[in-house]
Scaffold this motif. Structure first.
Motif, PDB file in Angstrom:
ATOM      1  N   SER A  72       0.816  -1.218   0.000  1.00 59.41           N
ATOM      2  CA  SER A  72       0.000   0.000   0.000  1.00 59.41           C
ATOM      3  C   SER A  72       0.846   1.262   0.000  1.00 59.41           C
ATOM      4  CB  SER A  72      -0.940  -0.007   1.214  1.00 59.41           C
ATOM      5  OG  SER A  72      -1.854  -1.060   1.095  1.00 59.41           O
ATOM      6  N   PRO A  73       1.622   1.491  -1.058  1.00 65.66           N
ATOM      7  CA  PRO A  73       2.557   2.618  -1.061  1.00 65.66           C
ATOM      8  C   PRO A  73       1.824   3.947  -1.104  1.00 65.66           C
ATOM      9  CG  PRO A  73       2.365   1.697  -3.259  1.00 65.66           C
ATOM     10  CD  PRO A  73       1.569   0.803  -2.348  1.00 65.66           C
ATOM     11  N   GLN A 100      -5.701  11.773  -7.886  1.00 67.01           N
ATOM     12  CA  GLN A 100      -4.654  11.028  -8.584  1.00 67.01           C
ATOM     13  C   GLN A 100      -5.146   9.654  -9.042  1.00 67.01           C
ATOM     14  OE1 GLN A 100      -0.705  11.230  -6.570  1.00 67.01           O
ATOM     15  NE2 GLN A 100      -1.788  12.431  -5.027  1.00 67.01           N
ATOM     16  N   LEU A 101      -6.443   9.384  -8.814  1.00 63.38           N
ATOM     17  CA  LEU A 101      -7.066   8.082  -9.122  1.00 63.38           C
ATOM     18  C   LEU A 101      -6.378   6.959  -8.355  1.00 63.38           C
ATOM     19  CD1 LEU A 101      -7.941   8.393 -12.911  1.00 63.38           C
ATOM     20  CD2 LEU A 101      -9.177   9.217 -10.898  1.00 63.38           C
ATOM     21  N   THR A 120      -4.233  -1.270  -2.512  1.00 60.49           N
ATOM     22  CA  THR A 120      -4.218   0.026  -3.171  1.00 60.49           C
ATOM     23  C   THR A 120      -4.468  -0.184  -4.660  1.00 60.49           C
ATOM     24  OG1 THR A 120      -2.638   0.943  -1.576  1.00 60.49           O
ATOM     25  CG2 THR A 120      -2.854   2.094  -3.677  1.00 60.49           C
ATOM     26  N   TYR A 121      -5.427   0.565  -5.204  1.00 62.14           N
ATOM     27  CA  TYR A 121      -5.798   0.486  -6.615  1.00 62.14           C
ATOM     28  C   TYR A 121      -5.469   1.822  -7.269  1.00 62.14           C
ATOM     29  CZ  TYR A 121      -8.459  -3.418  -4.752  1.00 62.14           C
ATOM     30  OH  TYR A 121      -8.817  -4.575  -4.096  1.00 62.14           O
ATOM     31  N   VAL A 122      -4.740   1.774  -8.368  1.00 60.47           N
ATOM     32  CA  VAL A 122      -4.291   2.990  -9.028  1.00 60.47           C
ATOM     33  C   VAL A 122      -4.638   2.905 -10.515  1.00 60.47           C
ATOM     34  CG1 VAL A 122      -2.320   4.478  -9.561  1.00 60.47           C
ATOM     35  CG2 VAL A 122      -2.348   3.169  -7.419  1.00 60.47           C
ATOM     36  N   ILE A 134       1.935   5.811 -24.788  1.00 62.25           N
ATOM     37  CA  ILE A 134       2.154   5.020 -23.575  1.00 62.25           C
ATOM     38  C   ILE A 134       0.842   4.405 -23.117  1.00 62.25           C
ATOM     39  CG2 ILE A 134       2.844   5.129 -21.143  1.00 62.25           C
ATOM     40  CD1 ILE A 134       5.181   5.445 -22.959  1.00 62.25           C
ATOM     41  N   ASN A 135       0.887   3.152 -22.702  1.00 63.18           N
ATOM     42  CA  ASN A 135      -0.287   2.515 -22.123  1.00 63.18           C
ATOM     43  C   ASN A 135      -0.590   3.086 -20.741  1.00 63.18           C
ATOM     44  OD1 ASN A 135      -1.115   0.501 -24.070  1.00 63.18           O
ATOM     45  ND2 ASN A 135       0.788  -0.577 -23.600  1.00 63.18           N
ATOM     46  N   ALA A 136      -1.855   3.193 -20.437  1.00 58.32           N
ATOM     47  CA  ALA A 136      -2.304   3.442 -19.060  1.00 58.32           C
ATOM     48  C   ALA A 136      -2.536   2.077 -18.413  1.00 58.32           C
ATOM     49  CB  ALA A 136      -3.577   4.271 -19.064  1.00 58.32           C
ATOM     50  N   TYR A 137      -2.576   2.031 -17.075  1.00 59.26           N
ATOM     51  CA  TYR A 137      -2.647   0.749 -16.382  1.00 59.26           C
ATOM     52  C   TYR A 137      -3.597   0.789 -15.194  1.00 59.26           C
ATOM     53  CZ  TYR A 137       1.593  -0.629 -18.885  1.00 59.26           C
ATOM     54  OH  TYR A 137       2.502  -0.946 -19.868  1.00 59.26           O
ATOM     55  N   LEU A 138      -4.193  -0.348 -14.913  1.00 62.59           N
ATOM     56  CA  LEU A 138      -4.800  -0.624 -13.616  1.00 62.59           C
ATOM     57  C   LEU A 138      -3.722  -1.289 -12.790  1.00 62.59           C
ATOM     58  CD1 LEU A 138      -7.008  -1.095 -11.481  1.00 62.59           C
ATOM     59  CD2 LEU A 138      -7.596  -3.192 -12.716  1.00 62.59           C
ATOM     60  N   GLU A 139      -3.264  -0.616 -11.726  1.00 67.30           N
ATOM     61  CA  GLU A 139      -2.224  -1.161 -10.853  1.00 67.30           C
ATOM     62  C   GLU A 139      -2.854  -1.560  -9.522  1.00 67.30           C
ATOM     63  OE1 GLU A 139       1.484   1.554 -12.530  1.00 67.30           O
ATOM     64  OE2 GLU A 139       0.652   1.979 -10.549  1.00 67.30           O
ATOM     65  N   VAL A 140      -2.438  -2.719  -9.010  1.00 67.56           N
ATOM     66  CA  VAL A 140      -2.956  -3.210  -7.738  1.00 67.56           C
ATOM     67  C   VAL A 140      -1.786  -3.606  -6.848  1.00 67.56           C
ATOM     68  CG1 VAL A 140      -4.433  -4.896  -6.593  1.00 67.56           C
ATOM     69  CG2 VAL A 140      -5.031  -4.077  -8.880  1.00 67.56           C
TER      70      VAL A 140
END
Length: 215
Positions: free
Chosen positions: A57-58, A157-158, A166-168, A179-185
């Motif tokens: 959870s940064p 910052q979504l 943490t979901y980003v 550049i690709n956007a990402y769903l980061e978990v």
């Protein structure tokens, strides 16, 4: 390359909306504020690969994206579309693609689709430029998640947090066409992964005199 689906399988939530490739027979079902504030319990998250980044959870401004596992590299065109993430303004999204209706006095702020998930972000009440509600579902309808953010700055910052996860929604604004956007978990045990977004619709910042609504 497939990544652990369990990181987002945080409980089943009934959603009547079809996937983006289907034509719905009715408008998205409404969702109550109570549903948005009650997230499903998070199961224990086993470490599937000891080489995964040890990020728990940064803070939003301390994410080390060099260590997160991605399904596709930043500049790799995605097989489904043949392009990097397709981006557009949220006002150009067909409303029938929404997972559910946003809460009363709220509005759609962003909508994203990855290989396995759909994500909808709704604004704060009476402020269409302040994200607040995070709604996601697996595309096979096996699970869903609802988060109400209590941190306006992170939500802008979504970045959304829920019980150690943490979901980003990460998007590189400097080169959006390249550049690709990402769903980061990021999981509580240090696991992390990112799925490139096929599509990302997003509202711009609050308009000011002489400015564009697009980021």
């Amino acid at each position: 390359m497939k990544y652990p689906i369990w990181l987002l399988l945080l409980g089943c939530v009934s959603c009547s909306s079809p996937t983006l490739s289907q034509t719905p027979t009715s408008a998205p079902s409404p969702i109550s504020p109570a549903q948005l504030t009650q997230a499903a319990p998070v199961p224990a998250a086993p470490v599937a690969n000891s080489s995964l980044a040890q990020v728990v959870s940064p803070p939003a401004n301390q994410v080390d994206r060099a260590t997160i596992q991605q399904d596709y590299a930043a500049t790799t065109p995605l097989p489904t579309t043949g392009r990097v993430t397709v981006r557009d303004h949220i006002r150009n999204l067909d409303p029938s693609r929404l997972i559910v209706n946003c809460p009363a006095d709220s509005a759609p702020y962003a909508f994203a689709e990855s290989s396995n998930y759909e994500i909808q972000i709704c604004s704060e009440e009476y402020d269409p430029w302040q994200p607040k509600y995070y709604i996601s579902q697996a595309k096979d309808r096996s699970s869903g998640l609802r988060i109400t953010s209590a941190n306006p700055e992170e939500a802008r910052q979504l970045v959304f947090r829920n019980q150690g996860y943490t979901y980003v929604i990460y998007r590189d604004g400097a080169r959006p066409d390249q550049i690709n956007a990402y769903l980061e978990v990021y999981g509580p045990n240090g696991d992390s992964f990112a799925e490139a977004l096929l599509y990302l619709y997003e509202a711009g910042p609050a308009p000011t005199a002489g400015s564009s609504w697009l980021r």
